[in-house]
Design an enzyme around this catalytic site. Structure first.
Site, PDB file in Angstrom:
ATOM      1  N   ASP A   1       0.822  -1.209   0.000  1.00 34.36           N
ATOM      2  CA  ASP A   1       0.000   0.000   0.000  1.00 34.36           C
ATOM      3  C   ASP A   1       0.859   1.263   0.000  1.00 34.36           C
ATOM      4  OD1 ASP A   1      -2.157  -1.691   0.203  1.00 34.36           O
ATOM      5  OD2 ASP A   1      -2.971  -0.777   2.024  1.00 34.36           O
TER       6      ASP A   1
ATOM      7  N   HIS B   1       3.775  -2.358   3.161  1.00 30.57           N
ATOM      8  CA  HIS B   1       3.760  -0.977   2.669  1.00 30.57           C
ATOM      9  C   HIS B   1       5.088  -0.635   1.984  1.00 30.57           C
ATOM     10  CE1 HIS B   1       0.531  -0.893   5.643  1.00 30.57           C
ATOM     11  NE2 HIS B   1       0.059   0.188   5.039  1.00 30.57           N
TER      12      HIS B   1
END
Length: 250
Positions: free
Chosen positions: A52, A199
Site C-alpha cells: 500500500d 507498505h
C-alpha cells in the site's frame, strides 16, 4: 471506470447521499465487510502479497528487487498522487509482472467524505494510475482499510472488487517484536489463501518492512508457498467471510 455514476446504480448512491446528508453516515459508520475480500479458500499453498501507499522512490525499487529475486508477484495498491509523481515506478511495477490496484488519489479516510467526494477520490486515483502506464485498476483498497456501507456502495458502483487482508507485515515487525522474530510470528499465522499487507510508501521510514521482506519470502518459499498477486489468488478460489484482521494499515 466511468467518471459518472450510472443510472442503474444511481439509486444506491442517492440513498447513501441522503443518509450522509442526514448525518447517519458521518456519525456512526457501520463496517461493510461482506463485499470485501480478506482471504480465500484454497487447497493450494498460495498466498497474495500486497503493498500500500506507493509508489515511493525510497522503497518501491527495493521491494521490486526483492520480489524479482524470489520470483514473487504482488499487487501494489498505489495512490494516484504518487503514481502521477513517479510514473517510472508504475511502469517498473508492470514490467516486473505485478498488478496495480486503486488506493484513491490522496489517501483520505473515505468515511469522512460525502459520496461524490468518495467517488472522485477513486476515479481520480484510477485515472492517474492509468495515465502513468498501467491498465485501469479493477481492484480497490480503501485507505487505512476503513470502510462502511457508503464506501462499499460507491466502490461497487465504480465496478471495483474491494480487497482487504488478514495478515499485516508491519503489525509484526514494527512493534514489540524484532524483525526476525516478527516475521517468524507472521509465518506461523499464514494459511493457504492468506492476503498479506505490507507498505512501500506512506510514512517516512519503511526500512523495517524492507528488512523483513526477504525473510518473509524466504520463509514462505521454505514452507512451500507460492506468492502471487490478488487476481491470481482469486482466479480459482472462493472468498472467506471476514474474521479477525491484524491491523497495520496506513
Amino acid at each position: 471506470m466511468a467518471c459518472a455514476v450510472s443510472v442503474g446504480l444511481g439509486f444506491g448512491i442517492a440513498a447513501v447521499s441522503r443518509a450522509w446528508s442526514a448525518g447517519e453516515a458521518s456519525s456512526e459508520h457501520r463496517p461493510f465487510k461482506s463485499a470485501a475480500v480478506f482471504q480465500v479458500h484454497t487447497a493450494q499453498r498460495v498466498v497474495a502479497l500486497t503493498f500500500d501507499d506507493g509508489p515511493d522512490p525510497r522503497w518501491t525499487p527495493q521491494a521490486l528487487d526483492v520480489l524479482h529475486r524470489y520470483g514473487a508477484s504482488a499487487t501494489f495498491f498505489d495512490t494516484g498522487i504518487n503514481a502521477q509523481a513517479h510514473p517510472d515506478l508504475i511502469v517498473a511495477e508492470i514490467a516486473g509482472g505485478h498488478e496495480i490496484g486503486d488506493h484513491t488519489w490522496s489517501h483520505p479516510d473515505l468515511r469522512s467524505l460525502p459520496p461524490a467526494a468518495m467517488e472522485a477520490e477513486m476515479v481520480k486515483g484510477a485515472e492517474a494510475i492509468h495515465a502513468a502506464g498501467a491498465p485501469m485498476p479493477h481492484l480497490f483498497r480503501p485507505p487505512y482499510g476503513s470502510s462502511d456501507d457508503a464506501v462499499a456502495v460507491v466502490a461497487a458502483t465504480e465496478g471495483y472488487r474491494t480487497v482487504r487482508w488478514n495478515l499485516a507485515l508491519e503489525h509484526y515487525v514494527n512493534h514489540q517484536l524484532g524483525v526476525v522474530e516478527g516475521v517468524e510470528a507472521l509465518l506461523g499465522q499464514v494459511r493457504p489463501g492468506s492476503i498479506i499487507l505490507a507498505h512501500d510508501g506512506g510514512v517516512p521510514d519503511r526500512s523495517r518492512t524492507l528488512e523483513a521482506l526477504p525473510l518473509l519470502l524466504k520463509g514462505l518459499e521454505a514452507r512451500g508457498y507460492r506468492v502471487v498477486d490478488v487476481s491470481t489468488l482469486l482466479a480459482s478460489t472462493q472468498r472467506v467471510p471476514p474474521g479477525p484482521v491484524s491491523s497495520a494499515a496506513a
